[in-house]
Design a protein around this motif. Structure first.
Motif, short mmCIF file in Angstrom:
data_model
loop_
_atom_site.label_atom_id
_atom_site.label_comp_id
_atom_site.label_asym_id
_atom_site.label_seq_id
_atom_site.Cartn_x
_atom_site.Cartn_y
_atom_site.Cartn_z
N ARG A 157 -6.94 -2.31 4.12
CA ARG A 157 -6.42 -2.22 5.49
C ARG A 157 -5.56 -0.98 5.69
NH1 ARG A 157 -7.78 -3.36 9.30
NH2 ARG A 157 -6.12 -4.44 10.40
N VAL A 158 -5.16 -0.33 4.60
CA VAL A 158 -4.30 0.86 4.71
C VAL A 158 -5.18 2.09 4.71
CG1 VAL A 158 -2.47 2.20 3.63
CG2 VAL A 158 -2.36 -0.29 3.60
N LYS A 159 -5.01 2.94 5.73
CA LYS A 159 -5.83 4.14 5.86
C LYS A 159 -5.04 5.42 5.60
CE LYS A 159 -8.83 1.92 9.26
NZ LYS A 159 -9.37 1.97 10.63
N GLU A 160 -3.77 5.42 5.92
CA GLU A 160 -2.97 6.63 5.74
C GLU A 160 -2.64 6.82 4.27
OE1 GLU A 160 1.15 8.65 7.48
OE2 GLU A 160 0.54 6.64 8.08
N GLN A 161 -2.82 8.04 3.76
CA GLN A 161 -2.67 8.30 2.33
C GLN A 161 -1.24 8.08 1.86
OE1 GLN A 161 -5.31 8.97 0.48
NE2 GLN A 161 -4.15 9.05 -1.41
N ARG A 162 -0.27 8.51 2.65
CA ARG A 162 1.13 8.36 2.23
C ARG A 162 1.54 6.90 2.16
NH1 ARG A 162 6.07 12.06 4.62
NH2 ARG A 162 7.63 11.47 3.05
N THR A 163 1.09 6.12 3.12
CA THR A 163 1.36 4.68 3.10
C THR A 163 0.71 4.02 1.90
OG1 THR A 163 1.47 4.68 5.52
CG2 THR A 163 1.20 2.55 4.44
N LEU A 164 -0.47 4.49 1.54
CA LEU A 164 -1.17 3.95 0.38
C LEU A 164 -0.40 4.23 -0.90
CD1 LEU A 164 -3.80 2.50 -0.44
CD2 LEU A 164 -4.84 4.74 -0.73
N TRP A 165 0.20 5.40 -1.00
CA TRP A 165 1.02 5.71 -2.18
C TRP A 165 2.22 4.78 -2.28
CZ3 TRP A 165 1.06 11.66 -0.94
CH2 TRP A 165 -0.19 12.19 -1.22
N LEU A 166 2.89 4.57 -1.14
CA LEU A 166 4.05 3.66 -1.14
C LEU A 166 3.65 2.25 -1.55
CD1 LEU A 166 5.83 4.78 2.16
CD2 LEU A 166 6.58 5.23 -0.17
N LEU A 167 2.52 1.79 -1.05
CA LEU A 167 2.06 0.45 -1.39
C LEU A 167 1.71 0.34 -2.87
CD1 LEU A 167 1.35 -2.36 -0.35
CD2 LEU A 167 -0.94 -1.51 0.20
N ARG A 168 1.08 1.36 -3.41
CA ARG A 168 0.76 1.35 -4.84
C ARG A 168 2.02 1.29 -5.70
NH1 ARG A 168 -3.79 6.18 -5.18
NH2 ARG A 168 -5.55 5.00 -4.32
N GLY A 169 3.02 2.11 -5.35
CA GLY A 169 4.26 2.10 -6.10
C GLY A 169 4.97 0.76 -6.04
N TYR A 170 4.97 0.15 -4.85
CA TYR A 170 5.64 -1.14 -4.69
C TYR A 170 4.93 -2.23 -5.50
CZ TYR A 170 7.45 -5.35 -2.48
OH TYR A 170 8.01 -6.57 -2.25
N LEU A 171 3.61 -2.27 -5.42
CA LEU A 171 2.86 -3.28 -6.17
C LEU A 171 2.98 -3.06 -7.68
CD1 LEU A 171 -0.40 -3.68 -4.05
CD2 LEU A 171 1.63 -5.14 -4.08
N PHE A 172 3.11 -1.81 -8.09
CA PHE A 172 3.32 -1.53 -9.52
C PHE A 172 4.66 -2.10 -9.99
CE2 PHE A 172 5.13 1.22 -12.83
CZ PHE A 172 4.18 1.05 -13.83
N LEU A 173 5.72 -1.94 -9.18
CA LEU A 173 7.02 -2.51 -9.54
C LEU A 173 6.97 -4.03 -9.60
CD1 LEU A 173 9.49 -0.30 -7.46
CD2 LEU A 173 9.22 -0.34 -9.95
N VAL A 174 6.30 -4.63 -8.62
CA VAL A 174 6.19 -6.10 -8.61
C VAL A 174 5.42 -6.58 -9.83
CG1 VAL A 174 5.23 -8.06 -7.35
CG2 VAL A 174 6.39 -6.24 -6.10
N PHE A 218 -6.05 -14.30 -7.54
CA PHE A 218 -5.57 -14.33 -6.16
C PHE A 218 -4.71 -13.11 -5.85
CE2 PHE A 218 -6.09 -19.15 -6.20
CZ PHE A 218 -7.26 -19.09 -5.45
N ALA A 219 -3.87 -12.73 -6.81
CA ALA A 219 -3.01 -11.55 -6.60
C ALA A 219 -3.85 -10.28 -6.47
CB ALA A 219 -2.02 -11.42 -7.75
N VAL A 220 -4.87 -10.14 -7.33
CA VAL A 220 -5.73 -8.96 -7.25
C VAL A 220 -6.50 -8.94 -5.93
CG1 VAL A 220 -7.76 -7.85 -8.27
CG2 VAL A 220 -5.94 -8.72 -9.74
N GLY A 221 -6.99 -10.10 -5.50
CA GLY A 221 -7.71 -10.17 -4.22
C GLY A 221 -6.82 -9.80 -3.05
N PHE A 222 -5.56 -10.28 -3.08
CA PHE A 222 -4.63 -9.95 -2.01
C PHE A 222 -4.30 -8.46 -2.01
CE2 PHE A 222 -0.25 -9.65 -0.32
CZ PHE A 222 -0.49 -10.15 0.95
N GLY A 223 -4.15 -7.90 -3.22
CA GLY A 223 -3.88 -6.46 -3.31
C GLY A 223 -5.04 -5.62 -2.80
N LEU A 224 -6.27 -6.02 -3.11
CA LEU A 224 -7.44 -5.29 -2.62
C LEU A 224 -7.55 -5.38 -1.10
CD1 LEU A 224 -10.11 -6.26 -5.32
CD2 LEU A 224 -8.91 -4.07 -5.05
N LEU A 225 -7.19 -6.54 -0.54
CA LEU A 225 -7.20 -6.70 0.92
C LEU A 225 -6.20 -5.76 1.57
CD1 LEU A 225 -8.15 -8.19 3.46
CD2 LEU A 225 -6.40 -9.92 3.00
N LEU A 226 -5.01 -5.65 0.96
CA LEU A 226 -4.01 -4.74 1.51
C LEU A 226 -4.49 -3.29 1.44
CD1 LEU A 226 -0.65 -6.18 0.10
CD2 LEU A 226 -1.49 -6.30 2.44
#
Length: 302
Positions: free
Chosen positions: A28-45, A17-25
């Motif tokens: 939906r993210v198109k901007e590269q910089r926002t994608l980097w921020l999201l990756r870093g946050y999910l890595f910390l979590v 479920f967590a992987v599916g939710f992450g893939l959905l996020l």
């Protein structure tokens, strides 16, 4: 040894479920910089969860939890517009928009693009202010606007668009909402953006405001003071543009939304053959001569 004794079914479902939710996020993210921020946050979590689940490191766990909390607050401030839109979509039950599956009524044809460009070009030549919102899948509803306007429910046409923005009609100051090949309503009052208040007028701020809140819609703006054409998408405004450039942008956005890749070349050829008349030349001259004036006079009414 029992296989399910080795792999905890509850843990497996949790990870899936967590992987599916992450893939959905990520989808939906198109901007590269926002994608980097999201990756870093999910890595910390993920790191915090792994340490708490499989390792007994209380001090490290506390430190990572504090970092995750600080990042969560920062992202909540940075993405407050996106989070508000997410809650609005969840509250109204528009799951198809969240999943990226726009209904069939949002599908736009090449004829619609031609009619929008033709109407915008004529309005620009006559310096008649206009604001056209094209819904590409955001499923805009009356509660998304400050005022939902007057219901039209008519087939889209160039003449009808021009008449709706006639200066002697009560609907000309509002926006026109277009879904697919139909005009849904006119005289719509849009929420204003807070960015560029000292630079843009009311029409341009309204175009920025609605595209900031809903990323699957675009907004065509015609300045009443200068006749300048503009196009707003995802809280960004491109101006001034000619009708040929408007055609290219519409083909790009609508082509991406409707998977019309094979039709893009034919759309561009049709525009270049149909729109290289005096209309484009007039618009280009207006944009060149009055690009400096637009910044001065746009704040008066547009």
């Amino acid at each position: 040894m029992n296989f399910w004794g080795i792999i905890n079914l509850k843990l497996l479902l949790d990870v899936l479920f967590a992987v599916g939710f992450g893939l959905l996020l990520f989808s939906r993210v198109k901007e590269q910089r926002t994608l980097w921020l999201l990756r870093g946050y999910l890595f910390l979590v993920s790191t915090a969860w792994f340490i708490q689940r499989f390792a007994y490191l209380p001090l490290t766990s506390k430190l990572i939890d504090a970092v995750v909390l600080a990042c969560s607050l920062s992202l909540a401030i940075l993405w407050q517009g996106e989070l508000r839109r997410l809650m609005e979509l969840l509250g109204t039950g528009r799951l198809a928009v969240l999943l990226g599956n726009p209904p069939k009524e949002f599908r736009v044809t090449s004829t619609t693009i031609t009619q929008l460009v033709d109407a915008a070009g004529k309005l620009s030549q006559n310096r008649r202010g206009a604001l056209v919102v094209v819904d590409l899948g955001s499923d805009l509803r009356p509660e998304d606007f400050l005022y939902s306007g007057t219901n039209i429910e008519a087939q889209l046409s160039t003449d009808l668009l021009i008449n709706l923005f006639a200066t002697d009609t009560p609907l000309h100051d509002g926006a026109v909402l277009v879904k697919g090949n139909k005009i849904i309503s006119a005289g719509v009052i849009l929420p204003l953006s807070r960015q560029g208040i000292s630079r843009y007028g009311t029409r341009h701020l309204a175009a920025l405001g609605i595209t900031e809140r809903f990323d699957r819609c675009i907004c065509i703006v015609v300045s009443e003071e200068t006749g300048t054409l503009s196009l707003a998408s995802q809280g960004k405004l491109e101006r001034p543009i000619t009708s040929s450039r408007l055609q290219e942008l519409l083909a790009k956005f609508i082509g991406n939304q409707n998977s019309m890749g094979t039709n893009k070349a034919s759309l561009s050829k049709n525009v270049l053959s149909q729109k290289t008349d005096s209309g484009d030349n007039i618009i280009s001259d207006i944009n060149k001569k009055e690009s400096e004036k637009s910044e001065i006079f746009i704040n008066k009414k547009d």
